[in-house]
Structure formats: structure tokens, C-alpha cells
Design a protein around this motif. Structure first.
Motif, PDB file in Angstrom:
ATOM      1  N   ASP A   1       0.794  -1.228   0.000  1.00 35.12           N
ATOM      2  CA  ASP A   1       0.000   0.000   0.000  1.00 35.12           C
ATOM      3  C   ASP A   1       0.825   1.276   0.000  1.00 35.12           C
ATOM      4  O   ASP A   1       0.300   2.344  -0.311  1.00 35.12           O
ATOM      5  CB  ASP A   1      -0.941   0.022   1.214  1.00 35.12           C
ATOM      6  N   SER A   2       2.079   1.190   0.374  1.00 32.04           N
ATOM      7  CA  SER A   2       2.887   2.407   0.483  1.00 32.04           C
ATOM      8  C   SER A   2       4.367   2.075   0.295  1.00 32.04           C
ATOM      9  O   SER A   2       4.771   0.916   0.412  1.00 32.04           O
ATOM     10  CB  SER A   2       2.693   3.042   1.861  1.00 32.04           C
ATOM     11  N   PRO A   3       5.173   3.092   0.027  1.00 30.54           N
ATOM     12  CA  PRO A   3       6.610   2.861  -0.053  1.00 30.54           C
ATOM     13  C   PRO A   3       7.193   2.293   1.244  1.00 30.54           C
ATOM     14  O   PRO A   3       8.095   1.456   1.211  1.00 30.54           O
ATOM     15  CB  PRO A   3       7.183   4.245  -0.348  1.00 30.54           C
ATOM     16  N   GLU A   4       6.674   2.731   2.388  1.00 31.71           N
ATOM     17  CA  GLU A   4       7.178   2.214   3.668  1.00 31.71           C
ATOM     18  C   GLU A   4       6.920   0.721   3.790  1.00 31.71           C
ATOM     19  O   GLU A   4       7.802  -0.036   4.212  1.00 31.71           O
ATOM     20  CB  GLU A   4       6.541   2.962   4.849  1.00 31.71           C
ATOM     21  N   GLU A   5       5.717   0.298   3.407  1.00 30.92           N
ATOM     22  CA  GLU A   5       5.420  -1.136   3.424  1.00 30.92           C
ATOM     23  C   GLU A   5       6.279  -1.872   2.401  1.00 30.92           C
ATOM     24  O   GLU A   5       6.711  -3.002   2.632  1.00 30.92           O
ATOM     25  CB  GLU A   5       3.940  -1.391   3.132  1.00 30.92           C
ATOM     26  N   GLY A   6       6.544  -1.226   1.287  1.00 29.74           N
ATOM     27  CA  GLY A   6       7.409  -1.820   0.267  1.00 29.74           C
ATOM     28  C   GLY A   6       8.826  -2.012   0.767  1.00 29.74           C
ATOM     29  O   GLY A   6       9.452  -3.037   0.510  1.00 29.74           O
ATOM     30  N   PHE A   7       9.330  -1.023   1.500  1.00 34.38           N
ATOM     31  CA  PHE A   7      10.677  -1.153   2.055  1.00 34.38           C
ATOM     32  C   PHE A   7      10.726  -2.278   3.085  1.00 34.38           C
ATOM     33  O   PHE A   7      11.666  -3.079   3.098  1.00 34.38           O
ATOM     34  CB  PHE A   7      11.135   0.168   2.678  1.00 34.38           C
ATOM     35  N   ALA A   8       9.684  -2.357   3.937  1.00 31.39           N
ATOM     36  CA  ALA A   8       9.627  -3.436   4.925  1.00 31.39           C
ATOM     37  C   ALA A   8       9.607  -4.794   4.222  1.00 31.39           C
ATOM     38  O   ALA A   8      10.245  -5.745   4.674  1.00 31.39           O
ATOM     39  CB  ALA A   8       8.407  -3.276   5.824  1.00 31.39           C
ATOM     40  N   LEU A   9       8.896  -4.871   3.106  1.00 32.24           N
ATOM     41  CA  LEU A   9       8.873  -6.122   2.345  1.00 32.24           C
ATOM     42  C   LEU A   9      10.250  -6.423   1.760  1.00 32.24           C
ATOM     43  O   LEU A   9      10.702  -7.576   1.767  1.00 32.24           O
ATOM     44  CB  LEU A   9       7.829  -6.050   1.235  1.00 32.24           C
TER      45      LEU A   9
END
Length: 76
Positions: A12-20
Motif C-alpha cells: 500500500d505504500s513505499p514504507e510497506e514496500g521497504f519493509a517487504l
């Protein structure tokens, strides 16, 4: 791997993408060295090594590029 830990690269967001991206990187290490005790034993070898830490950052960055591309760079 038998269980599904990566059902999608979409976030949903770049932050979630980084966590992934971090999760992908960590799981890659677990696949490469499946023995947790060995991973713990080796950690001091790289924990204070600037070159190793930079290399880890590069791996995460590459995985983040993959996730970002899969998400259309979060631009609708």
C-alpha cells in the motif's frame, strides 16, 4: 519453501514496500543458511564490518527496486 510467505509484491505504500524488501532480504539469508545457530555464530563477523553492512544495504536496495517496480512506483 512449503509455506507461502510472499503472496504478492504489491504493497500500500513505499514504507510497506521497504519493509517487504527487508523481509525478502532476511528470508534470502535464511534460505542460504537455514541453521539459525550458525547465523547467530556468524553475526559478529559482519556486525561491525562497514563493507558487510554496505553490502547488506545494497541487497535491500535491489529488493526495494523490485518491489517498487511491481507497485508502479506507487504512482497510480
Amino acid at each position: 519453501m512449503a509455506d507461502t510467505w510472499l503472496p504478492s509484491l504489491v504493497t500500500d505504500s513505499p514504507e510497506e514496500g521497504f519493509a517487504l524488501a527487508v523481509k525478502i532480504s532476511r528470508n534470502s539469508v535464511k534460505v542460504t543458511q537455514p541453521d539459525a545457530e550458525t547465523r547467530q555464530k556468524l553475526r559478529p563477523d559482519y556486525a561491525d564490518d562497514a563493507d558487510s553492512l554496505i553490502a547488506v544495504s545494497q541487497v535491500i536496495a535491489i529488493n526495494f527496486q523490485t518491489v517498487a517496480a511491481a507497485n508502479g512506483y506507487w504512482r497510480g
